[in-house]
Motif scaffolding. Structure first.
Motif, PDB file in Angstrom:
ATOM      1  N   GLY A   1      48.501  -7.962  34.641  1.00  0.00           N
ATOM      2  CA  GLY A   1      49.091  -8.980  35.516  1.00  0.00           C
ATOM      3  C   GLY A   1      48.518 -10.244  35.106  1.00  0.00           C
ATOM      4  N   PHE A   2      47.321 -10.419  34.435  1.00  0.00           N
ATOM      5  CA  PHE A   2      47.022 -11.720  33.955  1.00  0.00           C
ATOM      6  C   PHE A   2      47.535 -11.856  32.358  1.00  0.00           C
ATOM      7  CE2 PHE A   2      44.175 -11.257  37.195  1.00  0.00           C
ATOM      8  CZ  PHE A   2      43.843 -12.536  37.816  1.00  0.00           C
ATOM      9  N   ILE A   3      47.658 -10.855  31.715  1.00  0.00           N
ATOM     10  CA  ILE A   3      48.403 -11.138  30.363  1.00  0.00           C
ATOM     11  C   ILE A   3      49.719 -11.319  30.565  1.00  0.00           C
ATOM     12  CG2 ILE A   3      49.259  -9.679  28.436  1.00  0.00           C
ATOM     13  CD1 ILE A   3      46.770  -7.821  28.648  1.00  0.00           C
ATOM     14  N   ILE A   4      50.385 -11.108  31.541  1.00  0.00           N
ATOM     15  CA  ILE A   4      51.931 -11.615  31.812  1.00  0.00           C
ATOM     16  C   ILE A   4      51.818 -13.156  32.108  1.00  0.00           C
ATOM     17  CG2 ILE A   4      53.795 -11.284  33.260  1.00  0.00           C
ATOM     18  CD1 ILE A   4      53.279  -8.488  33.460  1.00  0.00           C
ATOM     19  N   ALA A   5      50.848 -13.340  32.668  1.00  0.00           N
ATOM     20  CA  ALA A   5      50.607 -14.820  33.103  1.00  0.00           C
ATOM     21  C   ALA A   5      50.253 -15.734  31.950  1.00  0.00           C
ATOM     22  CB  ALA A   5      49.741 -14.775  34.274  1.00  0.00           C
ATOM     23  N   GLY A   6      49.863 -15.002  30.884  1.00  0.00           N
ATOM     24  CA  GLY A   6      49.470 -16.039  29.525  1.00  0.00           C
ATOM     25  C   GLY A   6      47.997 -15.895  29.401  1.00  0.00           C
ATOM     26  N   ALA A   7      47.204 -15.050  30.116  1.00  0.00           N
ATOM     27  CA  ALA A   7      45.921 -15.005  30.169  1.00  0.00           C
ATOM     28  C   ALA A   7      45.185 -14.327  28.782  1.00  0.00           C
ATOM     29  CB  ALA A   7      45.219 -14.406  31.270  1.00  0.00           C
ATOM     30  N   ALA A   8      44.157 -14.774  28.334  1.00  0.00           N
ATOM     31  CA  ALA A   8      43.530 -13.984  27.245  1.00  0.00           C
ATOM     32  C   ALA A   8      42.210 -12.810  27.898  1.00  0.00           C
ATOM     33  CB  ALA A   8      42.728 -14.717  26.155  1.00  0.00           C
ATOM     34  N   ILE A   9      42.274 -11.618  27.712  1.00  0.00           N
ATOM     35  CA  ILE A   9      41.671 -10.635  28.458  1.00  0.00           C
ATOM     36  C   ILE A   9      40.278 -10.424  27.471  1.00  0.00           C
ATOM     37  CG2 ILE A   9      41.306  -8.527  29.389  1.00  0.00           C
ATOM     38  CD1 ILE A   9      43.242 -10.136  30.850  1.00  0.00           C
ATOM     39  N   ARG A  10      39.553 -10.518  28.238  1.00  0.00           N
ATOM     40  CA  ARG A  10      37.900  -9.860  27.524  1.00  0.00           C
ATOM     41  C   ARG A  10      37.476  -8.659  28.405  1.00  0.00           C
ATOM     42  NH1 ARG A  10      33.688 -12.938  24.634  1.00  0.00           N
ATOM     43  NH2 ARG A  10      31.978 -11.501  24.504  1.00  0.00           N
ATOM     44  N   SER A  11      37.681  -7.599  27.570  1.00  0.00           N
ATOM     45  CA  SER A  11      37.369  -6.243  28.180  1.00  0.00           C
ATOM     46  C   SER A  11      35.904  -6.185  28.420  1.00  0.00           C
ATOM     47  CB  SER A  11      37.918  -5.389  27.456  1.00  0.00           C
ATOM     48  OG  SER A  11      39.358  -5.208  27.274  1.00  0.00           O
ATOM     49  N   MET A  12      35.508  -5.565  29.606  1.00  0.00           N
ATOM     50  CA  MET A  12      34.325  -5.028  29.580  1.00  0.00           C
ATOM     51  C   MET A  12      34.222  -3.672  29.929  1.00  0.00           C
ATOM     52  SD  MET A  12      32.966  -7.751  32.841  1.00  0.00           S
ATOM     53  CE  MET A  12      34.030  -7.207  34.037  1.00  0.00           C
ATOM     54  N   PRO A  13      33.594  -3.066  28.972  1.00  0.00           N
ATOM     55  CA  PRO A  13      33.520  -1.754  28.871  1.00  0.00           C
ATOM     56  C   PRO A  13      33.062  -0.842  30.167  1.00  0.00           C
ATOM     57  CG  PRO A  13      33.126  -2.593  26.770  1.00  0.00           C
ATOM     58  CD  PRO A  13      32.927  -3.637  27.839  1.00  0.00           C
ATOM     59  N   MET A  14      33.717  -0.081  30.659  1.00  0.00           N
ATOM     60  CA  MET A  14      33.139   0.682  31.897  1.00  0.00           C
ATOM     61  C   MET A  14      32.727   1.987  31.600  1.00  0.00           C
ATOM     62  SD  MET A  14      33.096  -1.543  34.467  1.00  0.00           S
ATOM     63  CE  MET A  14      32.614  -2.941  33.416  1.00  0.00           C
ATOM     64  N   THR A  15      31.791   2.100  30.534  1.00  0.00           N
ATOM     65  CA  THR A  15      31.424   3.293  29.948  1.00  0.00           C
ATOM     66  C   THR A  15      30.068   3.569  30.767  1.00  0.00           C
ATOM     67  OG1 THR A  15      29.903   2.089  28.230  1.00  0.00           O
ATOM     68  CG2 THR A  15      32.280   3.136  27.632  1.00  0.00           C
ATOM     69  N   GLN A  16      29.872   5.039  30.731  1.00  0.00           N
ATOM     70  CA  GLN A  16      28.780   5.527  31.597  1.00  0.00           C
ATOM     71  C   GLN A  16      27.377   4.898  31.316  1.00  0.00           C
ATOM     72  OE1 GLN A  16      28.118   9.624  31.456  1.00  0.00           O
ATOM     73  NE2 GLN A  16      27.266  10.074  33.179  1.00  0.00           N
ATOM     74  N   GLY A  17      26.613   4.127  32.241  1.00  0.00           N
ATOM     75  CA  GLY A  17      25.426   3.837  32.074  1.00  0.00           C
ATOM     76  C   GLY A  17      25.634   2.140  31.649  1.00  0.00           C
ATOM     77  N   GLY A  18      26.730   1.549  31.570  1.00  0.00           N
ATOM     78  CA  GLY A  18      26.873   0.264  30.946  1.00  0.00           C
ATOM     79  C   GLY A  18      26.376  -0.653  32.037  1.00  0.00           C
ATOM     80  N   ASN A  19      25.903  -1.867  31.498  1.00  0.00           N
ATOM     81  CA  ASN A  19      25.493  -2.944  32.163  1.00  0.00           C
ATOM     82  C   ASN A  19      26.333  -4.199  32.301  1.00  0.00           C
ATOM     83  OD1 ASN A  19      23.938  -5.021  33.339  1.00  0.00           O
ATOM     84  ND2 ASN A  19      22.062  -4.045  32.866  1.00  0.00           N
ATOM     85  N   ILE A  20      26.957  -4.398  33.603  1.00  0.00           N
ATOM     86  CA  ILE A  20      27.959  -5.354  33.690  1.00  0.00           C
ATOM     87  C   ILE A  20      27.289  -6.438  33.517  1.00  0.00           C
ATOM     88  CG2 ILE A  20      27.773  -5.116  36.375  1.00  0.00           C
ATOM     89  CD1 ILE A  20      31.096  -5.599  36.216  1.00  0.00           C
ATOM     90  N   MET A  21      26.082  -6.659  34.103  1.00  0.00           N
ATOM     91  CA  MET A  21      25.318  -7.988  34.248  1.00  0.00           C
ATOM     92  C   MET A  21      25.184  -8.607  32.943  1.00  0.00           C
ATOM     93  SD  MET A  21      25.576  -9.118  37.080  1.00  0.00           S
ATOM     94  CE  MET A  21      24.698 -10.572  37.051  1.00  0.00           C
TER      95      MET A  21
END
Length: 403
Positions: free
Chosen positions: A133-153
């Motif tokens: 949705g944001f790519i269509i709007a022209g944004a650049a996406i920075r992915s946050m890997p949601m792998t097991q045990g990942g720390n989102i903070m």
């Protein structure tokens, strides 16, 4: 004219389309495909909701244009839902808007707030509209890997330090589609504190708020004091009330973001069909026994699927929420990747699943199974998969010969 359009060029081929084409071909060949691929509820909405729609649609005055922000009665019902479910006060005039499902709402919010080059922090794997949705709007996406045990903070802190410009917004989705991961209110409090400090908007997708299987209901981010300063939240009638095809959702929270979405929607649609909105009011304000029945239905299917596949030699974590199981590929097939394994399940077990890579590169190595077939059909799928696992050596040998 041989011309590629800019926004289309940023969209990769839809991975699910390949599996869907094979599924259609198998059905055309009269194969009985057990379809776990799409999160499409197989039960109808509650009868009182259908009755309300049937009654209202007889009124000749309701067939004109509706209002893009939603009829007042539905916005008030949304406010009442937030109050009784989360203890959150939502102003029905300024802090909520009705959307044509959460998917449309997310896409139009992206159009409303995004300038070309803005950085959006999106989970990966995730429901495709969260990023695209944001790519269509022209944004650049920075992915946050949601792998097991990942720390989102930790990922948030790194993103703020190394992103130029700084991130505009972060997208959260708990309970998560596709991983079924859940988070508690302490998690949201930490995120809100960080994002308020760094002036980052939060967009929370809470579509599975009522699809949970333990004693602790998933929280709303808006329960955190001060969250409405920076956050909005999307909910949907699709899963809670089996109203997926009716296309009714809502966005609530921060007044500025709600107003931005309202302005864009005022140009692009006239809102959902009025009788559908009136029926949605009936769903939110009427008897809620259907929600417990929905949970019991998905819990029963989950248990049949997880226990059955474990006995067949495919161990899958039991999802605590959502209508999906996020399944690591059986180790014997892991080298093939999620798309090829999905094709094998169709070919050798007559079972359709969603390949994990369709939810982002960090979804590779998994497939998503929807709890959308009844228990009898689910047992048949387990039986078919077990038979496939028993002949895995022959299948893998055939694959190696094709190469």
């Amino acid at each position: 004219m041989d011309q590629e359009f800019h926004r289309i060029k940023r969209l990769p081929p839809y991975v699910f389309a390949e599996v869907n084409a094979l599924k259609a071909a198998a059905r055309a060949a009269k194969k009985d495909i057990i379809d776990f691929g799409m999160g499409n509820p197989d039960q109808p909405p509650p009868q009182h909701v259908i009755d309300k729609l049937t009654d209202v649609v007889q009124n000749p005055r309701v067939h004109g244009y509706s209002t893009s922000r939603g009829i007042p009665g539905l916005r008030k019902a949304i406010s009442a839902y937030y109050d009784r479910r989360f203890g959150v006060d939502i102003d029905p005039e300024t802090e909520t808007i009705v959307t044509l499902g959460s998917k449309e709402g997310l896409a139009n919010l992206a159009q409303a707030i995004t300038s070309p080059g803005d950085i959006i922090l999106a989970p990966n794997p995730s429901y495709p509209i969260h990023a695209f949705g944001f790519i269509i709007a022209g944004a650049a996406i920075r992915s946050m890997p949601m792998t097991q045990g990942g720390n989102i903070m930790e990922q948030l802190e790194i993103a703020v330090r190394h992103s130029v410009p700084k991130p505009l917004a972060i997208i959260l989705n708990y309970p998560s589609n596709p991983t079924a991961e859940v988070k508690d209110l302490d998690f949201y409090a930490e995120i809100v504190d960080f994002c308020r400090k760094h002036e980052i908007y939060i967009i929370s997708d809470l579509a599975y708020a009522e699809v949970y299987f333990n004693d602790t209901p998933p929280p709303s981010i808006l329960q955190v004091p001060g969250a409405k300063d920076i956050a909005v939240e999307f909910l949907s009638m699709s899963k809670t009330y089996s109203m997926a095809g009716w296309r009714v959702g809502f966005c609530s929270g921060n007044k500025k973001l709600v107003a931005a979405l309202t302005r864009v929607k005022s140009y692009v649609d006239y809102g959902a069909f009025t009788p559908v909105q009136v029926a949605a009011v009936s769903a939110l304000n009427g008897p809620q026994d259907c929600i417990g029945e929905m949970r019991d239905r998905y819990r029963g299917r989950r248990d049949v699927l997880i226990k059955g596949l474990s006995a067949a030699g495919w161990d899958i974590p039991s999802p605590p929420a959502t209508m999906f199981a996020w399944a690591p590929l059986p180790k014997e097939f892991s080298h093939l990747g999620s798309l090829e394994f999905s094709k094998l399940l169709l070919e050798h077990a007559n079972v359709a699943v969603a390949p994990g890579v369709g939810f982002g590169e960090y979804g590779e190595g998994y497939v998503r199974l929807g709890l959308v077939e009844n228990e009898q059909r689910t047992r048949q799928a387990v039986k078919n998969i077990k038979a496939m696992m028993q002949k895995k050596d022959n299948i893998l040998e055939q694959i190696s010969k094709r190469k």
